[in-house]
Design an enzyme around this catalytic site. Structure first.
Site, mmCIF file in Angstrom:
data_model
loop_
_atom_site.group_PDB
_atom_site.id
_atom_site.type_symbol
_atom_site.label_atom_id
_atom_site.label_comp_id
_atom_site.label_asym_id
_atom_site.label_seq_id
_atom_site.Cartn_x
_atom_site.Cartn_y
_atom_site.Cartn_z
ATOM 1 N N GLY A 119 0.873 -1.085 -0.082
ATOM 2 C CA GLY A 119 -0.099 0.015 0.057
ATOM 3 C C GLY A 119 0.955 1.253 0.021
ATOM 4 N N GLY A 121 2.868 3.636 1.452
ATOM 5 C CA GLY A 121 3.388 3.679 2.546
ATOM 6 C C GLY A 121 4.006 5.286 2.827
ATOM 7 N N ASP A 154 9.134 5.441 7.600
ATOM 8 C CA ASP A 154 8.838 6.847 8.309
ATOM 9 C C ASP A 154 7.977 7.797 7.290
ATOM 10 O OD1 ASP A 154 10.744 7.552 6.104
ATOM 11 O OD2 ASP A 154 12.112 8.428 7.266
ATOM 12 N N GLY A 155 7.649 7.215 5.976
ATOM 13 C CA GLY A 155 6.618 7.913 5.200
ATOM 14 C C GLY A 155 7.516 8.786 4.455
ATOM 15 N N ARG A 205 3.795 13.348 -8.415
ATOM 16 C CA ARG A 205 3.861 12.557 -9.667
ATOM 17 C C ARG A 205 2.452 12.500 -10.374
ATOM 18 N NH1 ARG A 205 6.111 6.414 -8.466
ATOM 19 N NH2 ARG A 205 4.403 6.048 -7.387
ATOM 20 N N ARG A 212 -1.678 -1.365 -10.047
ATOM 21 C CA ARG A 212 -0.433 -2.109 -10.512
ATOM 22 C C ARG A 212 -0.946 -3.459 -10.383
ATOM 23 N NH1 ARG A 212 3.047 1.148 -6.860
ATOM 24 N NH2 ARG A 212 1.921 3.083 -6.355
ATOM 25 N N ASP A 281 4.675 -4.574 -7.610
ATOM 26 C CA ASP A 281 3.738 -3.567 -7.086
ATOM 27 C C ASP A 281 4.228 -2.303 -8.104
ATOM 28 O OD1 ASP A 281 5.993 -4.353 -5.628
ATOM 29 O OD2 ASP A 281 5.768 -2.474 -4.524
ATOM 30 N N ASN A 282 5.440 -2.673 -8.759
ATOM 31 C CA ASN A 282 5.739 -1.511 -9.609
ATOM 32 C C ASN A 282 5.662 -1.485 -11.144
ATOM 33 O OD1 ASN A 282 7.040 -0.318 -7.314
ATOM 34 N ND2 ASN A 282 9.027 -1.203 -7.422
HETATM 35 P P1 AMP Z 1 9.382 1.179 -3.609
HETATM 36 O O1 AMP Z 1 10.451 0.379 -3.239
HETATM 37 O O2 AMP Z 1 9.512 2.485 -3.569
HETATM 38 O O3 AMP Z 1 8.376 0.673 -4.671
HETATM 39 O O4 AMP Z 1 8.299 0.880 -2.126
HETATM 40 C C1 AMP Z 1 7.847 -0.363 -1.816
HETATM 41 C C2 AMP Z 1 6.552 -0.285 -0.808
HETATM 42 O O5 AMP Z 1 7.264 0.348 0.371
HETATM 43 C C3 AMP Z 1 5.681 0.629 -1.080
HETATM 44 O O6 AMP Z 1 4.439 0.152 -0.591
HETATM 45 C C4 AMP Z 1 6.105 2.063 -0.544
HETATM 46 O O7 AMP Z 1 4.858 2.862 0.016
HETATM 47 C C5 AMP Z 1 6.511 1.361 1.016
HETATM 48 N N1 AMP Z 1 7.868 2.413 1.283
HETATM 49 C C6 AMP Z 1 8.880 2.740 0.638
HETATM 50 N N2 AMP Z 1 9.798 3.749 1.302
HETATM 51 C C7 AMP Z 1 8.903 3.901 2.537
HETATM 52 C C8 AMP Z 1 9.087 4.862 3.818
HETATM 53 N N3 AMP Z 1 10.158 5.550 3.831
HETATM 54 N N4 AMP Z 1 8.141 4.870 4.499
HETATM 55 C C9 AMP Z 1 7.045 4.086 4.435
HETATM 56 N N5 AMP Z 1 6.646 3.291 3.600
HETATM 57 C C10 AMP Z 1 7.785 3.134 2.404
HETATM 58 MG MG MG Z 2 6.485 1.262 -5.764
#
Ligand code: AMP
Ligand code: MG
Length: 515
Positions: A119, A121, A154-155, A205, A212, A281-282
């Site tokens: 989800g 994050g 940390d979002g 974005r 996805r 998810d990507n």
């Molecule tokens: P990504 O590698 O950017 O495709 O992220 C994979 C998942 O991890 C997605 O669900 C993102 O929302 C979550 N995510 C990545 N970085 C963070 C972060 N710093 N804090 C919370 N969720 C994250």
């Molecule tokens: Mg992603």
């Protein structure tokens, strides 16, 4: 402007499930009034069943500042750049534009082969903007704070990776490759803890949607057939409306997604792009390239090139991308099984049929693009071998992928070998003979090659230089200059400094996920 308050635009609450096929379209394309910034908000995703989202707000940051704003993109979306580019509070998530309806999307995904519930994050969907032509775009803030899906994170996002996504996604767009786009990057004034302390940033974005493969995996994992069907109907209406009336809609949908991915991955290979983190998810069902984390462009042609520091086994290497795409599409097909046919064996046969066509679809797109790169405007049975022999020679000779194709894209190179190398001469003779068998003139051949062989790509050392100047000196000028050059990648005028391969030592270049 409403700080932390959202007002729904008219019609957002019309219920998809109750609506039926025809009404989905009516809802998706009903025009709304634009405000002075040009936003015309709509919220079709928010009307999906509750399991697909959580209504939540961005987390406020101490001192928002816009460091880069994409005026041409804003204009092309019917937005008003003059009104928007001073609104740092909006692009950092401190203020919600009137009519937006912030939410975090739920999805799952296979990350390096392991299934996880995920989800948004660290992202918030503000809603969908309808441009003056009625096209629908997700407007998402990335790096906007914790959500119910943040797990341990940390979002937040940091300036370097958000600028990196901005630069590479805009470069991909200029290359003509389907991609999400980047409207703005705002710094937050927050210090974000990673390996070191880094400046926080939020990227805005723009995407055809954020649905996805993992969104379908999430629906399937919920074992809720109605929710799965609603998501599929929604995605068909949004991205494949021509299939709405089909009597085998879900099979056609699967095939159409497979076709778009086959075309997309071929386009990546044509320019030496390595996504780096092709988790399910990507992978966007729209067929756009999404999520520019550890991606990078290849310099020397090495099919097993991997840049991502976490991809230790080369799962997402340059030459693995087609088969990983197929693997991801198999996860989509599995998720769709209950919709393909009530009888499971028949559903599996249908999924196999659709997936079985991936290879040929991909090969077809790849070969057509490679023909164009070599100026072949007709088709001959030995073309694939001709292409492969050139690639093998480039590999053995450690040649730069981009610059070798450009060196060939000249009338002089067609007339006489562009490389004094014993291995190249026989290939050149075959290529010249092949060109002579087609009716097109050398000028037509060169025009075709120049249109398919970029002069500039976002060279890793140039991207790093821009990010370092921005993050360490607060100097965005280097990024602006790079973006300017990348905006016209097929032009003959690019300065040599932007076309040269990296200095020695670049073989060890590594990228990192921006988390
Ligand atoms: P990504 O590698 O950017 O495709 O992220 C994979 C998942 O991890 C997605 O669900 C993102 O929302 C979550 N995510 C990545 N970085 C963070 C972060 N710093 N804090 C919370 N969720 C994250
Ligand atoms: Mg992603």
């Amino acid at each position: 402007m409403l700080p932390f308050r959202a007002r729904a635009s008219p019609g957002w609450d019309c219920r998809l499930k109750a609506a039926g096929g025809g009404l989905i379209c009516a809802m998706l394309f009903a025009p709304k009034d634009a405000d002075s910034s040009g936003w015309r908000w709509d919220h079709s995703y928010a009307a999906l069943p509750g399991i697909f989202l959580t209504r939540t707000l961005p987390v406020a940051v101490p001192s928002p500042e816009i460091v880069i704003f994409n005026r041409p993109l804003a204009r092309s979306l019917g937005l008003n750049p003059e009104a928007l580019e001073s609104l740092a509070a909006v692009f950092a998530g401190n203020e919600i534009p009137e009519g937006a309806l912030p939410l975090a999307q739920a999805y799952a995904g296979h990350q390096f082969g392991n299934f996880t519930n995920l989800g948004d994050g660290r992202a918030i969907l503000l809603g969908e903007h309808l441009d003056p032509a009625g096209r629908r775009f997700d407007i998402q803030l990335k790096g906007s704070g914790r959500t119910p899906y943040s797990r341990g994170g940390d979002g937040r996002a940091t300036l370097g990776p958000m600028l990196r996504e901005y630069i590479i996604s805009e470069a991909m767009h200029a290359l003509g490759i389907p991609t999400t786009r980047s409207l703005a990057v705002a710094t937050t004034g927050e210090k974000v803890m990673r390996q070191e302390i880094l400046p926080g940033a939020v990227l805005t974005r723009v995407a055809a949607s954020h649905i996805r493969v993992g969104t379908f995996q999430y629906a399937a994992a919920h074992d809720d057939l109605d929710a799965l069907r609603t998501l599929a109907d929604y995605t068909v209406a949004r991205h494949f409306p021509e299939l709405l009336e089909s009597d085998r809609k879900y099979f056609d949908f699967l095939e159409a997604v497979i076709e778009r991915q086959a075309a997309l991955i071929a386009r990546w290979l044509h320019v030496g792009f390595i996504h780096g983190v092709m988790n399910t998810d990507n992978m966007a069902l729209s067929g756009e390239t999404i999520d520019y984390g550890p991606c990078a462009f290849m310099d020397d042609y090495r099919p097993d090139t991997v840049f991502s520091s976490i991809d230790r086994h080369g799962r997402y290497a340059y030459d693995q991308q087609p088969q990983i795409a197929r693997w991801n599409l198999a996860r989509l097909a599995e998720s769709l099984l209950p919709l393909l046919h009530a009888e499971r064996g028949t559903a599996v046969d249908l999924a196999d049929e659709a997936l079985g066509a991936f290879e040929n679809r991909f090969r077809g797109h790849w070969l057509l693009g490679m023909r164009h790169k070599l100026g072949l405007l007709t088709a001959e049975a030995d073309d694939a071998a001709l292409v492969q022999e050139l690639l093998d020679w480039m590999h053995a000779s450690h040649l730069d992928f981009t610059n070798t194709f450009r060196a060939l894209s000249k009338e002089t190179a067609i007339a006489a070998p562009a490389f004094v190398d014993a291995g190249f001469l026989p290939w050149h003779a075959r290529w010249a003979a092949r060109l002579a068998r087609q009716p097109q003139s050398p000028a037509e051949v060169v025009a075709m090659m120049r249109a398919h062989n970029p002069v500039v790509i976002p060279r890793n050392h140039r991207v790093e230089e821009a990010l370092t100047a921005a993050v360490e000196q607060g100097d965005l000028g280097v990024t602006q200059r790079l973006l300017e050059v990348l905006s016209d990648p097929y032009a003959l005028t690019a300065p040599v400094a932007f076309t040269a391969p990296p200095p020695a030592g670049a073989e060890s270049y590594q990228t990192f996920c921006g988390t």
